[in-house]
Structures are given as C-alpha cells and as structure tokens.
Design an enzyme around this catalytic site. Structure first.
Site, PDB file in Angstrom:
ATOM      1  N   LYS A   1       0.721  -1.290   0.058  1.00  0.00           N
ATOM      2  CA  LYS A   1       0.049   0.104  -0.018  1.00  0.00           C
ATOM      3  C   LYS A   1       0.905   1.401  -0.176  1.00  0.00           C
ATOM      4  CE  LYS A   1      -3.824   2.369   1.920  1.00  0.00           C
ATOM      5  NZ  LYS A   1      -3.173   3.658   1.306  1.00  0.00           N
TER       6      LYS A   1
ATOM      7  N   GLU B   1      -0.856   3.975  -8.654  1.00  0.00           N
ATOM      8  CA  GLU B   1      -0.507   4.937  -7.637  1.00  0.00           C
ATOM      9  C   GLU B   1       0.922   5.385  -8.028  1.00  0.00           C
ATOM     10  OE1 GLU B   1      -1.323   6.111  -3.251  1.00  0.00           O
ATOM     11  OE2 GLU B   1      -2.382   4.645  -4.732  1.00  0.00           O
TER      12      GLU B   1
END
Length: 563
Positions: free
Chosen positions: A256, A306
């Site tokens: 993440k 991302e």
C-alpha cells in the site's frame, strides 16, 4: 422552465430537514421536465454546471461577484459588504441589494433555467485579457434581471455555495423515482450507472429512455473516469485475510503506497490521468503520461495505479506533502518533474482495446495488465505483490513487514476471484496499516484564532463517518501541528466553504480532509461520536480524498477497543 420555479424548489428543499421530502421535491421537478431540461436541472440541483471530472472552475471569485452585484444594483459596495459580513452569505447580500437597488434595467427579461445555465457555462470559455470583466458583466446581467430570491441562488451557484443539502444520494433516489419505479432495483441501477459515468444527466436521460436495462448497458468511456473501487480497513494481516477470503483459492497481497491513486485513460497517443476524486492531473504529470504512452502496449485502455515520488540519488521515498505540490502546480511543470520525479505502480486494468474488464476477475485483469505492460524501473512498474494461500499467510506477513520497512503505508489484501465494483467498499479489498494509525477526518467547523494567528482558522473540529446513519460525527478539535504557512493554506481552503458565521466561530461544508495523529482515543460526552482524540496533531491535508473516504466511526470504535 422559469428559473423562479427552480428557485421555489430550492426554497422548499432548504426548508425541510427530511431527506425523503427533499428527494420527493427533486423527483417532482425532474418528472415534469423535458429531457433537454434534465441536462441543466440536475447540475443546478448540485450547484454545478459540469460533471465533477471536468474540474471546471467558473473563474469568478467572491470579490468579482461582489463587483457584479454592485454593477447590477447600484448599491454601494460598503453596504453589500456589511450584509455579507453579518450573514456570512454573499447570496443573501445579493438578494438584499436587488431588493434595494438604486438603478433599474430598462428592458429586463425573466430568467430561465436555460439562460442561467448557459450563462454560467459560458464563463468557462472566457480567457485572456478582459476575461475577468466579461465574467463580471455576465453575472451582473443575470442579477439585473433577477428577483431577490433568484439573485440569492444565482450568486450561491456562481460561488459553489448552494447550501440546500442535496447530496448524490438524493439525486440518485430522485432519478429512480422520477424516471423509473423507485424500487431498490431501480435505485441500485441508477447508482451503478452514476458510479460508472459520473454524469447524472446522462444517467437520468438513459433511465427515462431505456429503463433499468439501459442503465446496465452503459459502458466505460475513455476520458470519462469512473469511481474507483474502495477498500475497507483491517487491523492485521489475519483480519484482512478472514474478511476477503471467499474460497480456498489464493489471495493477493501488495504494497500500500503512500502516493496519489490515479486512473489513467489511453487512446493512441492521447493519455489523461485523474485522481480518485476525479480531478484531472494530466498536465502536472507529463512523466507519467510519457511512461504510459511508451510502455503500455495497447491502443486504448483504462489503468489504475499509484503515483509515488522518490529521490533519484538515494531511492528514498518522497514525503506525500512534497509530492502533493505537483498536483496543484500550474507553472514550471518540467522543473517540478525534475525536482520530484515519480514512478507509477500499476495494480489494475479496467478496459482494454474497447472491451470493459469490470466483470472479469481481478486475476484475469492482472493477467491482461501483465500482457501489455513493459515495465521500466523507477518509471512504470507493477505493484510489489505476492500470491499466498489464506491458510498460510506467512508470505503476506513478510510483505507487510517489507512494506513498512521501505516506508510504505502498509499492505493491501485482495480477493483474486471478484469483479471490479466502482465506487463501493465491498469487502473484497482491504488495507492493513499499523494499529493506532493516523486517522483521516473531515473539518466540519472552526474558530478564528486571536493573537499572532489572528485571522486564521486555528481551531478545527474534526469528524468521522457514521455509515449506519449516513452522517458525520465529531471526534475532537485540532489546534496544533501545522506551521504558519500550512495554517494559512488551510484557512484559504476552508473560508470559501463557510456556511454560517457566529462571531469567531464558523461552520463549513465538510470537504477538507486532514490526516491527524493523536496520543489515544478517549470516550467523551462532548462530541456526538462518543469519542475524542486526545492531543490530535495535524499531519497533512489529504487533497486526494473526499468526505466519503474519511475513516468511519466503526474504525474509531475498533481503535478505541484495541488500546
């Protein structure tokens, strides 16, 4: 349709606290409207003239609007400012100025929904020398033809402060009632269509003309971003596994990252990038555009990933605060790209060569992504990930430890067997971060400081989401952690959102999301959540998040119990 009729519905909506009544009022207006009128009414019910993903700015500030009011009415600026200051609402000041205007238009015409909408849309086209004056003149012309109540809502719409309590859920339910039968099936179809298109006029027209089946037939369209699939939180790797596993099949664990979630659309050489809030950031990230253009072997596709900043000399991650400055950068883009280079880590493929992949499993989507991606280190890469047996999570635990050691936020745990579900937290994708992690909360009200920080909103009240009752609950008050520059920037962001002023105290529309740290969570009768963050401290503004992304009351309760 006369604008006065829309204003009357605004007044009725504003006069009730009942969501059902608000929905019924909107539905009745939509049902009576022509299809062409829907195109204008639906944006105006939200106080906007474009879909969210267009990121349109009308380019007219409070000061320019003030000048338009003065020009249209002949009322002295000082008088308008006095009413504005006393009420905290320039729309109310405009209504009073129109009621007491000292000059009359010789040839006035009634305002229509079409004339108001088209005039505001035209503001988007004004550029270059003289554009500010053209905007003032256009708004002044509307106000010169307006009755006091019409002026109130014209100004509120111009400034993006409609303030009648109409959210996306109300519009969704109103369309389902007006164009369909209002059933749960109809409501779900409208919601899915909106999450896919982010365009309520399109959804309403489709529902009216083609019904539920037509809504279900809507597809991804290039350069019209869809809402991203959302992740819930888990307190540990084991909790994440238990929540997402629906069979004995393998799960996916991946880093993440602490960056900017991005949706990238590619059509030939044209590449455009959008944040999770649907803001276009193509111009700010030419390096990402070039990487996708040259390293993704597809003529057309929609990707998710991302964007993460890094130091090219050390490989160390760039703090998010530094990376986020590239999002708002309007000048010296190339210099910013050199100062803060980025890598985009891709983790999903939603469409390929005109074929929607939303109904495909994550496993299949990743295989298709792998087939078109030509990775380049420190430019464009797949996320760092492992597949693991849910009965033996050791590989996931190791990746979690590696992620934290590398300075990332934590771990994502995903079910490989499920389709993509736009805009929903569906339990098949969870994020795992350290216990007592910082919380993402939204500012609901504030108080102006005295002394050295006079004029700045130095005390900010913070809220989490109560998903069960669809409301915000406050969890504390923030007064520390920001520099003078950060506090000034927060004040600038919050002041246009002020809805009510009482001395130094203000209420604001809940749009500014902050990440805060704290020492512990205490039970508290002071706040309606029942909890209070002890010694909360500002970490950063989360410009990429909206109010629907803030942490939940359930999360606060879980952290409280885990202390």
């Amino acid at each position: 349709m006369q604008y006065a009729d829309l204003v009357e519905s605004y007044r009725r909506i504003d006069a009730t606290a009942s969501t059902d009544e608000k929905t019924a009022i909107v539905a009745s207006v939509l049902e009576a409207a022509t299809t062409d009128e829907l195109e204008r009414l639906l944006p105006l019910f939200r106080g906007k003239v474009t879909p969210a993903y267009e990121g349109a700015d009308l380019g007219i500030s409070s000061s320019l609007t003030l000048e338009a009011i003065r020009k249209a009415t002949g009322v002295a600026e000082s008088e308008i400012r006095t009413t504005w200051h006393e009420t905290g609402d320039l729309g109310t000041a405009a209504a009073e100025a129109v009621a007491n205007q000292t000059q009359q238009t010789l040839f006035s015409t009634d305002l229509t929904v079409e004339s108001v909408f088209e005039t505001l849309r035209d503001l988007l086209e004004y550029e270059g020398e003289g554009s500010q004056q053209r905007r003032i003149d256009a708004v002044a012309k509307l106000l010169s033809n307006a009755e006091p109540e019409e002026a109130r809502y014209v100004v509120r719409t111009v400034l993006g402060h409609l303030r009648i309590g109409i959210g996306e859920g109300t519009i969704r339910d109103a369309i389902a009632q007006a164009a369909l039968d209002g059933s749960d099936e109809a409501t779900d179809a409208v919601e899915y269509a909106y999450q896919l298109t982010n365009d309520y006029p399109l959804v309403a027209r489709t529902a009216r003309e083609s019904g539920v089946n037509g809504l279900r037939d809507l597809e991804i369209e290039l350069f019209r971003p869809l809402q991203v699939m959302l992740a819930d939180s888990a307190d540990s790797v084991e909790d994440g596994i238990d929540a997402v596993a629906t069979s004995d099949g393998p799960l996916l664990a991946e880093y993440k990252y602490d960056g900017v979630r991005v949706q990238i659309h590619k059509d030939g050489d044209e590449v455009r990038a959008f944040t999770r809030r649907l803001e276009e950031i193509t111009e700010q990230f030419p390096d990402v555009v070039e990487s996708v253009r040259t390293r993704v072997a597809a003529d057309s596709c929609v990707l998710e990933g991302e964007i993460v900043g890094y130091d090219p000399d050390t490989g160390a991650l760039t703090p998010f605060q530094e990376l986020s400055t590239r999002i708002t950068r309007e000048h010296d883009i190339e210099a910013a790209a050199e100062e803060t280079p980025v890598v985009v880590y891709l983790f999903d493929l939603l469409s390929l060569e005109g074929e929607s992949l939303l109904e495909e499993s994550l496993d299949e989507r990743l295989a298709r992504l792998d087939s078109v991606l030509e990775p380049e280190e420190w430019a464009i890469e797949p996320t760092q990930h492992v597949r693991f047996d849910p009965a033996d999570p050791e590989l996931a635990r190791e990746l979690y430890a590696d992620a934290l050691a590398a300075g990332h936020e934590g771990l994502m745990c995903k079910n490989l067997e499920v389709p993509y579900q736009p805009g929903r937290r569906v339990g098949y994708m969870l994020k795992v971060k350290p216990t007592m992690e910082p919380l993402d909360v939204v500012v609901t009200r504030g108080k102006y400081s005295e002394g050295r920080r006079k004029g700045k909103l130095g005390r900010l009240y913070l809220a989490c989401r109560d998903t069960e009752h669809d409301e915000l609950n406050e969890v504390g008050r923030l007064a520390t952690g920001y520099t003078d520059e950060q506090l000034a920037a927060l004040t600038d962001a919050l002041e246009p959102l002020i809805t009510e002023t009482d001395g130094r105290d203000v209420n604001v529309r809940p749009e500014v999301v902050l990440e805060v740290e704290y020492e512990e969570i205490q039970s508290s009768p002071t706040y309606d959540s029942g909890y209070a963050l002890r010694f909360p401290r500002f970490v950063r503004r989360r410009e990429e998040l909206s109010v629907s992304d803030v942490d939940t009351l359930e999360r606060v309760e879980a952290l409280f119990e885990a202390q």
